[in-house]
Scaffold this motif. Sequence first.
Motif, mmCIF file in Angstrom:
data_model
loop_
_atom_site.group_PDB
_atom_site.id
_atom_site.type_symbol
_atom_site.label_atom_id
_atom_site.label_comp_id
_atom_site.label_asym_id
_atom_site.label_seq_id
_atom_site.Cartn_x
_atom_site.Cartn_y
_atom_site.Cartn_z
ATOM 1 N N VAL A 89 46.149 45.213 37.621
ATOM 2 C CA VAL A 89 45.572 46.453 38.146
ATOM 3 C C VAL A 89 44.520 47.006 37.193
ATOM 4 O O VAL A 89 43.440 47.440 37.616
ATOM 5 C CB VAL A 89 46.686 47.492 38.401
ATOM 6 N N ILE A 90 44.807 46.979 35.898
ATOM 7 C CA ILE A 90 43.840 47.489 34.915
ATOM 8 C C ILE A 90 42.562 46.655 34.965
ATOM 9 O O ILE A 90 41.444 47.184 34.881
ATOM 10 C CB ILE A 90 44.456 47.485 33.502
ATOM 11 N N ARG A 91 42.710 45.344 35.108
ATOM 12 C CA ARG A 91 41.535 44.473 35.205
ATOM 13 C C ARG A 91 40.687 44.858 36.415
ATOM 14 O O ARG A 91 39.455 44.912 36.322
ATOM 15 C CB ARG A 91 41.991 43.018 35.320
ATOM 16 N N ARG A 92 41.337 45.140 37.521
ATOM 17 C CA ARG A 92 40.589 45.534 38.718
ATOM 18 C C ARG A 92 39.917 46.889 38.529
ATOM 19 O O ARG A 92 38.783 47.092 38.962
ATOM 20 C CB ARG A 92 41.527 45.574 39.927
ATOM 21 N N ILE A 93 40.589 47.810 37.870
ATOM 22 C CA ILE A 93 40.007 49.141 37.644
ATOM 23 C C ILE A 93 38.744 49.019 36.792
ATOM 24 O O ILE A 93 37.713 49.638 37.093
ATOM 25 C CB ILE A 93 41.039 50.073 36.975
ATOM 26 N N VAL A 94 38.825 48.211 35.727
ATOM 27 C CA VAL A 94 37.665 48.042 34.844
ATOM 28 C C VAL A 94 36.490 47.461 35.634
ATOM 29 O O VAL A 94 35.343 47.930 35.524
ATOM 30 C CB VAL A 94 38.026 47.134 33.652
ATOM 31 N N GLY A 95 36.748 46.439 36.437
ATOM 32 C CA GLY A 95 35.681 45.838 37.235
ATOM 33 C C GLY A 95 35.101 46.810 38.249
ATOM 34 O O GLY A 95 33.878 46.868 38.440
ATOM 35 N N LEU A 96 35.964 47.574 38.921
ATOM 36 C CA LEU A 96 35.494 48.525 39.932
ATOM 37 C C LEU A 96 34.655 49.634 39.308
ATOM 38 O O LEU A 96 33.615 50.021 39.849
ATOM 39 C CB LEU A 96 36.693 49.125 40.684
#
Length: 342
Positions: A89-96
């Motif tokens: 989830v953190i990886r997705r947040i950073v990308g978004l």
Amino acid sequence: MRYTFLLALVFLAWLGYTRFATQFAVDDVLQRIFIVAQVFLVAVMAANATGPLGSRDAAGFGAAYGGVRAILALQYLRVAQIQQTRSVVIRRIVGLVAAAIVWTASALLPAPHRYVAWGFALLIDLWNTWPPARSTHLLPPGAAHFPERFGLLTIILLGEFVASVMRGIESQPGWPILAAAAAILSMALGFALWSSYSDGAAGWEVRHIRSAKDVVQLRIWIALHFLLFLGIGILGVGARRGIMLPPGGTFSSTEQWLICSASFAIVLVIMGIAATSERNTSSRRVSIWAAQLAVAALILILAPAPPLIPAVAILFVLLLCFVGQKMLLVLNQRAQTGSGEI
């Protein structure tokens, strides 16, 4: 090319929310506020989808899309405390967040510098959309919900196909036989395409994620849907053009190339979607798959033909091709069922 770019952003926005909704069962007041905000920003995208890519409208389109990505990041932030999926989830947040910043800031740049920013932001989005297979196992999409959402978007695109046909009908001052035939064939073409996708290719089939192979098949299935939507849009405009022509009129060389190429691609895409379906892959009747390739080849042969064939005849051939493909896929499913019973 402009349509492909804008559709890609709409597709990624749809895919992003669909993935979140099917992986996390969040349904409270704040979540609904986020949904309303996303719907508003999508409306802004639609309002700014009319101008060329170098215009201020296109800049507004990209900025609104950046806002959609930012809201999706906030939605993921609300579930970041779940220990089992925290790293993903953190990886997705950073990308978004990174993509949202670049998309929004690109609205301040003139063309062609804006295009460079868009390309960079799109790469971030694609990297974030196709994470390592491990993350898909940790956050598997809903086996039934995911195909349902994509089936819904397919229906929406086919609804736009029908709307395009209706605009063509409105443009006709009179209704000679050939003009009426073009309208009827165009409408039938849309329904044949839908039937080939849903009944023939089983595009709505439940998709469980149990292995790395399932992950690969799901990602192929998703990518093929983007190409399907692209083809439906082009074919819808082509059908409208065919209705608007004078009775017995022909497509121009460019129009014929675009319409036939889009139809050719749709046949191949539907074959690909069928190839990821359990209803079709177990059958070993190679002749059925070869016959579908023959259908695609027939469409492709029409593309470079001299623009002397009436548009209504082109539409009729395309209708026969999609009906034929649907029948071949249904036969394939029945052959598989018969083999299973034996």
